[in-house]
Design a protein around this motif. Sequence first.
Motif, PDB file in Angstrom:
ATOM      1  N   HIS B  25       0.840  -1.200   0.000  1.00 55.32           N
ATOM      2  CA  HIS B  25       0.000   0.000   0.000  1.00 55.32           C
ATOM      3  C   HIS B  25       0.871   1.244   0.000  1.00 55.32           C
ATOM      4  CE1 HIS B  25      -3.112  -2.823   1.073  1.00 55.32           C
ATOM      5  NE2 HIS B  25      -2.492  -3.130   2.200  1.00 55.32           N
ATOM      6  N   PHE B  26       0.308   2.341  -0.490  1.00 55.62           N
ATOM      7  CA  PHE B  26       0.983   3.624  -0.384  1.00 55.62           C
ATOM      8  C   PHE B  26       0.078   4.552   0.413  1.00 55.62           C
ATOM      9  CE2 PHE B  26       2.781   7.529  -2.772  1.00 55.62           C
ATOM     10  CZ  PHE B  26       3.668   7.767  -1.729  1.00 55.62           C
ATOM     11  N   LEU B  27       0.358   4.633   1.711  1.00 54.94           N
ATOM     12  CA  LEU B  27      -0.536   5.349   2.614  1.00 54.94           C
ATOM     13  C   LEU B  27       0.074   6.644   3.117  1.00 54.94           C
ATOM     14  CD1 LEU B  27      -1.618   2.271   4.762  1.00 54.94           C
ATOM     15  CD2 LEU B  27      -2.750   3.226   2.746  1.00 54.94           C
ATOM     16  N   SER B  28       1.392   6.674   3.140  1.00 59.60           N
ATOM     17  CA  SER B  28       2.063   7.790   3.792  1.00 59.60           C
ATOM     18  C   SER B  28       3.460   7.924   3.205  1.00 59.60           C
ATOM     19  CB  SER B  28       2.128   7.473   5.298  1.00 59.60           C
ATOM     20  OG  SER B  28       3.232   8.091   5.895  1.00 59.60           O
ATOM     21  N   ILE B  29       4.016   9.136   3.285  1.00 57.21           N
ATOM     22  CA  ILE B  29       5.381   9.335   2.802  1.00 57.21           C
ATOM     23  C   ILE B  29       6.347   8.413   3.544  1.00 57.21           C
ATOM     24  CG2 ILE B  29       7.274  11.033   2.795  1.00 57.21           C
ATOM     25  CD1 ILE B  29       5.277  11.368   0.483  1.00 57.21           C
ATOM     26  N   ALA B  30       5.994   8.076   4.783  1.00 53.39           N
ATOM     27  CA  ALA B  30       6.856   7.193   5.572  1.00 53.39           C
ATOM     28  C   ALA B  30       6.984   5.796   4.952  1.00 53.39           C
ATOM     29  CB  ALA B  30       6.325   7.083   7.002  1.00 53.39           C
ATOM     30  N   ASP B  31       6.146   5.473   3.956  1.00 53.94           N
ATOM     31  CA  ASP B  31       6.278   4.192   3.265  1.00 53.94           C
ATOM     32  C   ASP B  31       7.491   4.172   2.334  1.00 53.94           C
ATOM     33  OD1 ASP B  31       4.039   3.104   4.473  1.00 53.94           O
ATOM     34  OD2 ASP B  31       2.673   3.844   2.927  1.00 53.94           O
ATOM     35  N   LEU B  32       8.092   5.337   2.109  1.00 58.37           N
ATOM     36  CA  LEU B  32       9.233   5.433   1.191  1.00 58.37           C
ATOM     37  C   LEU B  32      10.496   5.788   1.956  1.00 58.37           C
ATOM     38  CD1 LEU B  32       7.587   7.724  -1.530  1.00 58.37           C
ATOM     39  CD2 LEU B  32       7.923   5.257  -1.689  1.00 58.37           C
ATOM     40  N   PRO B  34      14.457   7.550   1.256  1.00 56.46           N
ATOM     41  CA  PRO B  34      14.881   8.584   0.310  1.00 56.46           C
ATOM     42  C   PRO B  34      15.215   8.054  -1.093  1.00 56.46           C
ATOM     43  CG  PRO B  34      15.838   8.989   2.460  1.00 56.46           C
ATOM     44  CD  PRO B  34      15.137   7.672   2.555  1.00 56.46           C
ATOM     45  N   PRO B  35      15.999   6.961  -1.232  1.00 57.11           N
ATOM     46  CA  PRO B  35      16.273   6.500  -2.604  1.00 57.11           C
ATOM     47  C   PRO B  35      15.010   6.096  -3.358  1.00 57.11           C
ATOM     48  CG  PRO B  35      17.674   5.357  -1.012  1.00 57.11           C
ATOM     49  CD  PRO B  35      16.707   6.154  -0.227  1.00 57.11           C
ATOM     50  N   GLN B  36      14.055   5.511  -2.643  1.00 57.20           N
ATOM     51  CA  GLN B  36      12.812   5.106  -3.314  1.00 57.20           C
ATOM     52  C   GLN B  36      12.020   6.328  -3.759  1.00 57.20           C
ATOM     53  OE1 GLN B  36      11.336   2.823  -0.088  1.00 57.20           O
ATOM     54  NE2 GLN B  36      12.282   0.912  -0.759  1.00 57.20           N
ATOM     55  N   ALA B  37      12.022   7.380  -2.931  1.00 53.50           N
ATOM     56  CA  ALA B  37      11.313   8.609  -3.309  1.00 53.50           C
ATOM     57  C   ALA B  37      11.936   9.189  -4.568  1.00 53.50           C
ATOM     58  CB  ALA B  37      11.363   9.609  -2.158  1.00 53.50           C
ATOM     59  N   VAL B  38      13.275   9.189  -4.636  1.00 44.54           N
ATOM     60  CA  VAL B  38      13.955   9.729  -5.814  1.00 44.54           C
ATOM     61  C   VAL B  38      13.657   8.858  -7.037  1.00 44.54           C
ATOM     62  CG1 VAL B  38      16.224  10.162  -6.830  1.00 44.54           C
ATOM     63  CG2 VAL B  38      15.758  10.860  -4.468  1.00 44.54           C
ATOM     64  N   GLU B  39      13.658   7.542  -6.840  1.00 45.61           N
ATOM     65  CA  GLU B  39      13.338   6.630  -7.944  1.00 45.61           C
ATOM     66  C   GLU B  39      11.946   6.904  -8.509  1.00 45.61           C
ATOM     67  OE1 GLU B  39      14.656   2.084  -8.309  1.00 45.61           O
ATOM     68  OE2 GLU B  39      14.275   2.676  -6.224  1.00 45.61           O
ATOM     69  N   ALA B 158       2.458  15.396  -2.313  1.00 41.49           N
ATOM     70  CA  ALA B 158       3.820  15.788  -1.939  1.00 41.49           C
ATOM     71  C   ALA B 158       4.804  15.404  -3.037  1.00 41.49           C
ATOM     72  CB  ALA B 158       4.208  15.131  -0.618  1.00 41.49           C
ATOM     73  N   LEU B 159       4.598  14.226  -3.639  1.00 41.80           N
ATOM     74  CA  LEU B 159       5.505  13.796  -4.709  1.00 41.80           C
ATOM     75  C   LEU B 159       5.388  14.708  -5.926  1.00 41.80           C
ATOM     76  CD1 LEU B 159       5.093   9.940  -4.406  1.00 41.80           C
ATOM     77  CD2 LEU B 159       7.257  11.175  -4.202  1.00 41.80           C
ATOM     78  N   LEU B 160       4.164  15.100  -6.254  1.00 39.21           N
ATOM     79  CA  LEU B 160       4.014  15.964  -7.431  1.00 39.21           C
ATOM     80  C   LEU B 160       4.577  17.353  -7.145  1.00 39.21           C
ATOM     81  CD1 LEU B 160       1.479  18.256  -7.611  1.00 39.21           C
ATOM     82  CD2 LEU B 160       0.137  16.197  -7.351  1.00 39.21           C
ATOM     83  N   ASP B 161       4.469  17.796  -5.899  1.00 38.90           N
ATOM     84  CA  ASP B 161       5.062  19.083  -5.538  1.00 38.90           C
ATOM     85  C   ASP B 161       6.580  19.016  -5.650  1.00 38.90           C
ATOM     86  OD1 ASP B 161       2.593  20.206  -5.080  1.00 38.90           O
ATOM     87  OD2 ASP B 161       2.598  19.817  -2.928  1.00 38.90           O
ATOM     88  N   ALA B 162       7.141  17.926  -5.166  1.00 39.43           N
ATOM     89  CA  ALA B 162       8.601  17.772  -5.224  1.00 39.43           C
ATOM     90  C   ALA B 162       9.069  17.701  -6.671  1.00 39.43           C
ATOM     91  CB  ALA B 162       9.024  16.521  -4.462  1.00 39.43           C
ATOM     92  N   MET B 198      12.970  14.891   3.790  1.00 39.95           N
ATOM     93  CA  MET B 198      13.656  13.664   3.384  1.00 39.95           C
ATOM     94  C   MET B 198      14.579  13.936   2.196  1.00 39.95           C
ATOM     95  SD  MET B 198      11.880  10.242   1.832  1.00 39.95           S
ATOM     96  CE  MET B 198      10.882   9.701   3.189  1.00 39.95           C
ATOM     97  N   LEU B 199      14.137  14.830   1.298  1.00 40.15           N
ATOM     98  CA  LEU B 199      14.905  15.109   0.085  1.00 40.15           C
ATOM     99  C   LEU B 199      15.917  16.228   0.292  1.00 40.15           C
ATOM    100  CD1 LEU B 199      12.036  14.843  -2.564  1.00 40.15           C
ATOM    101  CD2 LEU B 199      13.772  13.120  -2.006  1.00 40.15           C
ATOM    102  N   GLY B 200      16.013  16.732   1.516  1.00 40.35           N
ATOM    103  CA  GLY B 200      17.072  17.695   1.822  1.00 40.35           C
ATOM    104  C   GLY B 200      16.687  19.160   1.695  1.00 40.35           C
ATOM    105  N   ALA B 201      15.412  19.456   1.540  1.00 41.55           N
ATOM    106  CA  ALA B 201      14.992  20.859   1.482  1.00 41.55           C
ATOM    107  C   ALA B 201      14.884  21.423   2.898  1.00 41.55           C
ATOM    108  CB  ALA B 201      13.650  20.976   0.767  1.00 41.55           C
ATOM    109  N   ARG B 202      14.975  22.739   2.994  1.00 44.01           N
ATOM    110  CA  ARG B 202      14.717  23.419   4.274  1.00 44.01           C
ATOM    111  C   ARG B 202      13.264  23.847   4.260  1.00 44.01           C
ATOM    112  NH1 ARG B 202      18.275  28.481   4.936  1.00 44.01           N
ATOM    113  NH2 ARG B 202      17.098  28.650   6.867  1.00 44.01           N
ATOM    114  N   VAL B 203      12.495  23.310   5.178  1.00 48.74           N
ATOM    115  CA  VAL B 203      11.065  23.614   5.166  1.00 48.74           C
ATOM    116  C   VAL B 203      10.751  24.597   6.287  1.00 48.74           C
ATOM    117  CG1 VAL B 203       8.737  22.673   5.352  1.00 48.74           C
ATOM    118  CG2 VAL B 203      10.521  21.350   4.223  1.00 48.74           C
ATOM    119  N   ARG B 204       9.941  25.567   5.942  1.00 49.19           N
ATOM    120  CA  ARG B 204       9.528  26.564   6.915  1.00 49.19           C
ATOM    121  C   ARG B 204       7.995  26.619   6.892  1.00 49.19           C
ATOM    122  NH1 ARG B 204      11.953  31.925   5.068  1.00 49.19           N
ATOM    123  NH2 ARG B 204      13.972  31.075   5.688  1.00 49.19           N
ATOM    124  N   LEU B 205       7.384  26.491   8.049  1.00 51.64           N
ATOM    125  CA  LEU B 205       5.925  26.584   8.109  1.00 51.64           C
ATOM    126  C   LEU B 205       5.557  27.982   8.595  1.00 51.64           C
ATOM    127  CD1 LEU B 205       4.887  23.137   9.642  1.00 51.64           C
ATOM    128  CD2 LEU B 205       5.032  23.813   7.244  1.00 51.64           C
TER     129      LEU B 205
END
Lengths: 435, 328
Positions: B25-32, B34-39, B158-162, B198-205
């Motif tokens: 299943h793909f339920l959450s970003i935590a399922d990936l 970093p290399p899998q996210a990049v793939e 999140a993936l499409l944003d990245a 996870m991908l190394g960006a600096r996130v600011r809320l």
Amino acid sequence: MSERPIAFVGARLIDPESGYDGPGSLVTAGGLIADAVHGDGPPALNDDFRVVDCGGALLAPGLIDLRVKTGEPGAEPKETLESAARAAAAGGVTTVVVQPDTDPVIDDPSVVDFILRRARDIGLVHVYPAGAATKGLEGRAMAEIGLMAEAGCVYVTDVDAPIVDSRLMRRLLAYAGGLGILVAHRPADPWLMDGATATEGEFAARLGLIAGPAAAETIMLERDIALAALTGAPLLVDQVSTAGALASLARAKALGLPILATASINHLSFNELDIGDYRTFCKLIPPLRSEEDRLALIDALASGVVDIVVSAHAPAPPEDKRLPYDEAAPGSVGLETLLPALLTLWHEKRIPLARLIGAVTLAPAKAIGLAAGRLAKGAPADLVLVDIDAPRLIDAAALTSRSRNSAFDGRRLQGEVRMTIVDGRVAYELGVPKT
Amino acid sequence: MEIKAPVAPGADEVRRRTFPFPRRHFLSIADLDPPQAVELLDLAEGFVSLNRERAKKLDLLKGRTLINLFFEASTRTQSSFELAGKRLGADVVNMSPRASSVTKGETLIDTATTLNAMQPDILVIRHEASGAASLLSQKVSCSVVNAGDGRHEHPSQALLDALSMRRAFGHVDGLTVAICGDILHSRVARSNVALLTMLGARVRLVGPPTLLPIGVERWGIEVCGDLKSGLAGADVVMMLRLQSERMQGAFVPSSREYFHLWGLDRAKLAAAAKGVKVMHPGPMNRGVEIDSDIADDPAISLIQDQVEMGVAVRMAILASLAARLDNR
């Protein structure tokens, strides 16, 4: 009905009233405790007795659970008074106080009467109703507290719904206090908790749950303490669960205010992380708190700031629990796990055994004016014999309760009830099917 | 004579890159990891070029059934998953609860087990309750994709944003991304925080304190209480919608005041880094959180790119899940 008297020999007796914790034997007669003998010497027996060799197992007063929900009347598929009574007996609970949030609500002496009559017919354990504090549990007008008390309700409460109107709460305390009736109230600021199903914090934020702050409990409790001081009337704080509220409670007790407090076994045993992947069995009212809160609650029970432990038994059938967390019904069944969960706290060396047992026997008995909760000559023969070391893996599917929504499902606890005695009669015996 | 379907250029390349998804299943970003996210992003890149061809269809999901189960209204996510499924050759069924028996009192799980009995391969679910996708995944035998569960997660967003950021800047790591507005009610924010860090960006809320989740300061990111300093030096500004439908009571005094303090216009955007890009997961409340002038400016707005990347990313997710199913 004359029942064969029972002699428990070779037991470890624990009596919260005298503070005795040691070897002994106990005999019943005519529904009462005929004698409790401290020490190794056997009691005087004759052939009439059924002799139970306890083999060192713990013999304690039967548990008194002040907060039990059933579905009768109105939602019998959840739990009937009979299925709740069976679950209670299996859990070593000899007295249950059922909550008034039934359909119809217990806000009328006739419904009090109905519960007591059904309980008599079932006859397994003692069942007393708590009456609604306000008509229809709506928080607007006082219910007929005096009439319900005369009919046999043991305290009044609006159950989960906080009484928002401070003037009404003041009058309720004053009026009920004048009649000698205890008012129970669950402290929660309803606006801060609007829609909340979890305690505000990092964990709830990550799960995306609607959460309310722990301070919502302190805010309402401080009001209740002020009103208790104003009226001088006794107050039972229902299910205190946060460190902040415990600090308020400790201050109020130090002032000598007539305040008693309960804690639920769930909040003593679990923290918010047990919600895990949206486990609806851990969706409770009040919601599970942080580990710091849980440890503070254990300390408060050990020190006596919390007086009483309740199961907060709240049956919910699968159709109400197999839903997304936000939509699922709150509550966990608890009658059958209350004692082993308490004993587990003792095994973890967190609270002395006598203190734990007192919090589910003598303390609740005193709160609602029962003679039980003691192992003294002449007291009701309401007893539980429990093997305190026996390991248990809780399997919700194997519970006696009609609903199996146990937060303890899959948990390892210690303590197995061998026998439950109510008024000198066997209400439950391990391995003996009940006809 | 056999009529061969035209094979889109790049199809072989996409096929070669497709890898089995790490989980059922793909339920959450935590399922990936970093290399899998990049793939996944690399794979999606291949679909972007494919989608711009005339012949967009592939057969990676041929014979497979995809059910879109959307309990919340959605235009872009639902059509995006639908197109993604169809372009990969799957049979796609859209279920919306208003037209189904859910309104007749059937529970989510009953609906899911009913659909499951029809042997779909992938179930895409959107639901207003946090954790709904996870609950469903425990009760069905097919793969479940979370297309948004309450205030919890929206991983494909999140993936499409990245991907949109990576295409605009050439990289994600090192970018300063300001996510602004209603963070509290936003599953997009939660998934983006997880993926972008996870991908190394600096996130600011950035948002008013009433719309920031409690405990957010412990998420390992920056938190900023006013828009101007929140935008300072930002490479990407992601505006979130004020989600009035999820609110219990009012969190801000008025939309007029909200726009004044927290809405994005050119003057406020001047504080951001040169070459800043503006994003929005949609649907936009123009004049509440974002000025039309910015939303429609192709030089700074990535909003249309986000929609395009959405289809590609979802194709990558579906192809990858199907590759896992093929391996079984």
